[in-house]
Design an enzyme around this catalytic site. Structure first.
Site, PDB file in Angstrom:
ATOM      1  N   ASP A 175       3.217  -4.407   7.911  1.00  0.00           N
ATOM      2  CA  ASP A 175       1.842  -3.803   8.000  1.00  0.00           C
ATOM      3  C   ASP A 175       0.576  -4.725   7.936  1.00  0.00           C
ATOM      4  O   ASP A 175       0.487  -5.695   7.112  1.00  0.00           O
ATOM      5  CB  ASP A 175       1.879  -3.047   6.281  1.00  0.00           C
ATOM      6  CG  ASP A 175       0.710  -2.565   5.882  1.00  0.00           C
ATOM      7  OD1 ASP A 175      -0.476  -2.326   6.595  1.00  0.00           O
ATOM      8  OD2 ASP A 175       0.487  -1.920   4.844  1.00  0.00           O
ATOM      9  N   LYS A 218     -10.477  -0.450  10.506  1.00  0.00           N
ATOM     10  CA  LYS A 218     -10.774  -1.714   9.619  1.00  0.00           C
ATOM     11  C   LYS A 218     -11.135  -2.852  10.548  1.00  0.00           C
ATOM     12  O   LYS A 218     -11.320  -4.108   9.791  1.00  0.00           O
ATOM     13  CB  LYS A 218      -9.510  -1.942   8.660  1.00  0.00           C
ATOM     14  CG  LYS A 218      -8.992  -1.006   7.715  1.00  0.00           C
ATOM     15  CD  LYS A 218      -8.197  -1.421   6.694  1.00  0.00           C
ATOM     16  CE  LYS A 218      -7.213  -0.117   6.152  1.00  0.00           C
ATOM     17  NZ  LYS A 218      -7.996   0.373   5.046  1.00  0.00           N
ATOM     18  N   HIS A 234       0.899  -1.187   0.090  1.00  0.00           N
ATOM     19  CA  HIS A 234      -0.066  -0.126  -0.141  1.00  0.00           C
ATOM     20  C   HIS A 234       0.894   1.251   0.070  1.00  0.00           C
ATOM     21  O   HIS A 234       1.956   1.253   0.697  1.00  0.00           O
ATOM     22  CB  HIS A 234      -0.800   0.005   1.102  1.00  0.00           C
ATOM     23  CG  HIS A 234      -2.025   0.942   1.369  1.00  0.00           C
ATOM     24  ND1 HIS A 234      -1.639   2.343   1.770  1.00  0.00           N
ATOM     25  CD2 HIS A 234      -3.182   0.967   1.193  1.00  0.00           C
ATOM     26  CE1 HIS A 234      -2.660   2.938   1.836  1.00  0.00           C
ATOM     27  NE2 HIS A 234      -3.459   2.232   1.542  1.00  0.00           N
TER      28      HIS A 234
END
Lengths: 409, 147
Positions: free
Chosen positions: A198, A224, A121
Site C-alpha cells: 500500500d 495524495k 489503513h
C-alpha cells in the site's frame, strides 16, 4: 528546494480561513493541487475531450495519447518494466480490492494465510478480511514494537509456508513510519507468498522502484500526490497479471464478444472495464511531471526536515503525547499526537479557528488506534509546500489550545 | 473567526457537563441498551434507558468522544428523565432543528441544552452533538417495534 516558491504554485494555499492565512497540514488526507495539474485537466476538457481507444477522429487520438502518455509517466515514476504492468484505477482502495477480488480469491483456500500489520489503513485490512471469510484463509497480523515500527524478526516469525499474501503499507498514515518493504518482500518470497504494497502515503513522498523493492503488487492514489481525486494506480508483475481474471466486465476491456463467450484485451486494458478516468490520468501525469521536476529526493529530504522540526517543536508543548518513533529517522512527514485531556476534535476545532487544518479522528486505522489505546488522535501531515513557519504556527496554536481549555476547565 | 467565536461553541455549561458528566454509567436489569458510533471520527456511546409506564424512569450513558458529544449526552440524559417517549422524541427533533439552524419550538424550556446552540455555527461538529440524541431516538424506535 524552496518551499515558499513552490507554495505560490498552489492557488488554494493563498487564502484566509477564519481570518488567518491558511496553514494546510492535512496532506495525508489529500494533497493540494498545483496550477500545472489544474491547467492540464482544464486543457483536456477544453481542447481534447473524447473517448479513448476509438481513435478514428483527431480528438480521439489526442485523448488516447494523453491517457496512454500518462501511463508511461507512471511506469517511469515507479520504475516498472512495462506499461502493461500499470493499471489505472479509482484509487488505492480500488487497487487493493482488485488484487483481493482477482488474485486472492483465485489462489487462496482453507489453511492458507494472509499477513498484514497492525498499522494498516482500513483499505488494506477489510479486503483481506473478506477474502479470508470467503476462502477460509486465516488473516494474521504482524505485531508492532513499542515505537510503532515492524521488526524483521517478527516478520520472519509470522510468515510461514502457508502464507500466500503479505500486504503492508510503505508509510503508515498515522505513525509516519517507513517500513522495510524490500526486506519484508524478501521474506515473503522465501515462503512463496506474493508481496502487496500500500503506497498511498509512500508514492507522494518517496522515490519508488518496484523492481528494486521486488514487490508483486503496489497500489497508490493520485490525489495524495498533487493529482486529481478519482484516479489511482495498481502496479502488478506481468506474469501475475497475465494469469488473473478481470474484476469488471464491459466496454473497453474486451477482445471479442460472442453471444455466450467473450475474450479479453491484453494487459493492462483487460483490467480497465468501462470508459476510463481520462482527465484524472492526464492530471496525474501532470502531477508526476511536477513532482519529478522538483525531484522526489528533494521532497523526501524536505519532509524529513519538517518531521524532525515538528517532533522538536511539538515536544515543547506541555501535555503533548506523540505517537510513533521519537526521532525522524525512517519517518515520513506525518506527526500524530494527543494533547492531554483535550479531545482531538476539540484541538482541531480550536486550530481551525486559527486557520490551521489538521486531521482528527481514527484515520481509518481503528486496529491501530486500539493498539495505541486511543479512541482518536490528532494528525499533522506535511508536503512539499509546507514550511517550518507552518509548524511554528501549529505549535503556537497548540499552546493556545491548551491555555484555552485550561481556562474553560 | 477568532478565539472569541470559539466561546460560542465552548460555553461554560458545556465544559461543566464534559468535566462532570451527569448520568454516566450503565443501567442494569432489563433496561434498553443502544450502542452508536460516529464512524467518521470514532466517537462512541452506549445509552441505557429504563422505561416505566411509557415514561423514561432513568437514563445513563457511557462512551468516548469530544467535549461536544459527551456534554450533549450528559444533557440529553438529564433532559429526558421523567418525560414520556413522545416528549423525548419531540425534544430530539427540536434539538435537531436547533443544530440545523432552523427555527425551533421555544415554548419548551430547554435548560442546559440551549447552550449547545452555538454548535450550529460549526458544521463539522454537528454530528458530535447529535450522536446521543440519535441513539436515544433509535432506542425509542426499537422499543416500539419490540412491542
Amino acid at each position: 528546494m524552496n518551499a515558499k516558491e513552490i507554495r505560490e504554485l498552489f492557488p488554494i494555499l493563498n487564502q484566509e480561513v477564519n481570518g488567518h492565512p491558511l496553514v494546510y497540514l492535512d496532506s495525508g488526507a489529500t494533497s493540494q493541487k498545483p496550477i500545472q495539474v489544474i491547467e492540464a485537466v482544464q486543457k483536456y476538457y477544453h481542447n481534447d475531450n473524447s473517448n479513448v481507444h476509438r481513435g478514428v477522429h483527431t480528438l480521439g487520438t489526442r485523448a488516447t495519447d494523453g491517457y496512454e502518455g500518462a501511463r508511461e509517466k507512471v511506469r517511469k515514476f515507479i520504475r516498472a518494466k512495462s506499461t502493461e504492468e500499470i493499471i489505472f484505477t479509482r484509487g488505492t482502495t480500488t487497487s487493493i480490492n482488485k488484487v483481493a477480488a482477482s488474485y486472492a480469491r483465485a489462489n487462496l483456500s482453507e489453511g492458507d494465510e494472509i499477513v498484514i500489520s497492525y498499522m494498516e489503513h482500513h483499505s488494506n485490512i477489510i479486503p483481506w478480511q473478506q477474502v479470508a471469510k470467503e476462502t477460509g484463509a486465516t488473516l494474521k497480523y504482524l505485531p508492532l514494537q513499542e515505537d510503532g515500527t515492524i521488526a524483521l524478526s517478527d516478520v520472519s516469525a509470522t510468515i510461514t509456508d502457508q502464507t500466500k499474501i503479505v500486504s503492508v503499507t510503505l508509510v503508515s498514515n498515522v505513525l509516519g513510519v517507513i517500513n522495510p518493504i524490500k526486506d519484508i518482500a524478501k521474506i515473503a518470497h522465501q515462503h512463496g507468498a506474493v508481496m502487496v504494497v500500500d503506497a498511498a502515503q509512500g508514492a507522494p513522498h518517496l522515490k519508488i522502484d518496484v523492481q528494486d523493492l521486488d514487490c508483486d503488487f503496489l497500489a497508490f492514489s493520485g490525489h495524495k500526490m498533487c493529482g486529481p481525486t478519482g484516479i489511482g494506480v495498481l502496479y502488478g508483475k506481468k506474469q501475475l497479471l497475465e494469469n488473473m481474471e478481470p474484476v469488471e466486465f464491459g466496454g473497453e476491456m474486451i477482445d471479442f464478444v460472442g453471444l455466450y463467450e467473450s475474450t479479453w484485451k491484453e494487459l493492462p486494458w483487460k483490467f480497465e472495464g468501462g470508459t476510463p478516468i481520462i482527465a484524472g490520468a492526464i492530471g496525474l501525469g501532470a502531477a508526476i511531471d511536477f513532482l519529478e521536476e522538483i525531484g522526489l529526493d528533494q521532497i523526501e529530504a524536505h519532509e524529513h526536515k519538517l518531521a524532525a522540526y515538528a517532533l522538536e517543536r511539538l515536544s515543547e508543548v506541555e501535555g503533548m503525547k506523540i505517537f510513533g518513533p521519537k526521532t525522524a529517522a525512517n519517518r515520513a512527514g506525518i506527526v500524530t499526537f494527543n494533547l492531554d485531556d483535550v479531545h482531538p476534535h476539540d484541538v482541531a476545532t480550536v486550530l481551525d479557528a486559527e486557520g490551521i487544518a489538521i486531521r482528527a479522528g481514527h484515520h481509518c486505522a481503528q486496529p491501530l488506534m486500539k493498539w495505541l489505546k486511543q479512541s482518536a488522535t490528532a494528525r499533522a501531515s506535511f508536503y512539499l509546500y509546507n514550511t517550518e513557519e507552518d509548524i511554528d504556527k501549529l505549535t503556537t496554536g497548540l499552546i493556545k489550545t491548551k491555555e484555552y481549555f485550561s481556562d474553560v476547565f | 473567526m477568532s478565539f472569541n467565536n470559539l466561546d460560542t461553541l465552548y460555553r461554560q455549561v458545556i465544559m461543566d457537563h464534559y468535566k462532570n458528566p451527569r448520568n454516566k454509567g450503565v443501567l442494569e436489569d432489563d433496561s434498553l441498551t443502544v450502542n452508536m458510533n460516529n464512524p467518521t471520527c470514532g466517537d462512541r456511546i452506549q445509552l441505557t434507558l429504563k422505561l416505566e409506564d411509557g415514561k423514561v424512569a432513568d437514563a445513563k450513558f457511557e462512551g468516548e468522544g469530544c467535549s461536544i458529544s459527551m456534554s450533549s449526552a450528559s444533557m440529553m440524559t438529564q433532559a429526558i428523565k421523567g418525560k414520556t417517549k413522545e416528549e423525548a422524541v419531540k425534544l430530539s427533533h427540536i434539538f435537531s432543528d436547533m443544530m440545523l439552524g432552523k427555527d425551533y419550538d421555544d415554548d419548551i424550556d430547554l435548560g442546559d441544552i440551549e447552550a449547545l446552540q452555538g454548535v450550529s455555527q460549526f458544521p463539522a461538529r454537528i454530528k458530535c452533538a447529535t450522536l446521543a440524541w440519535k441513539a436515544m431516538e433509535k432506542g425509542m424506535n426499537e422499543e416500539d417495534t419490540a412491542k
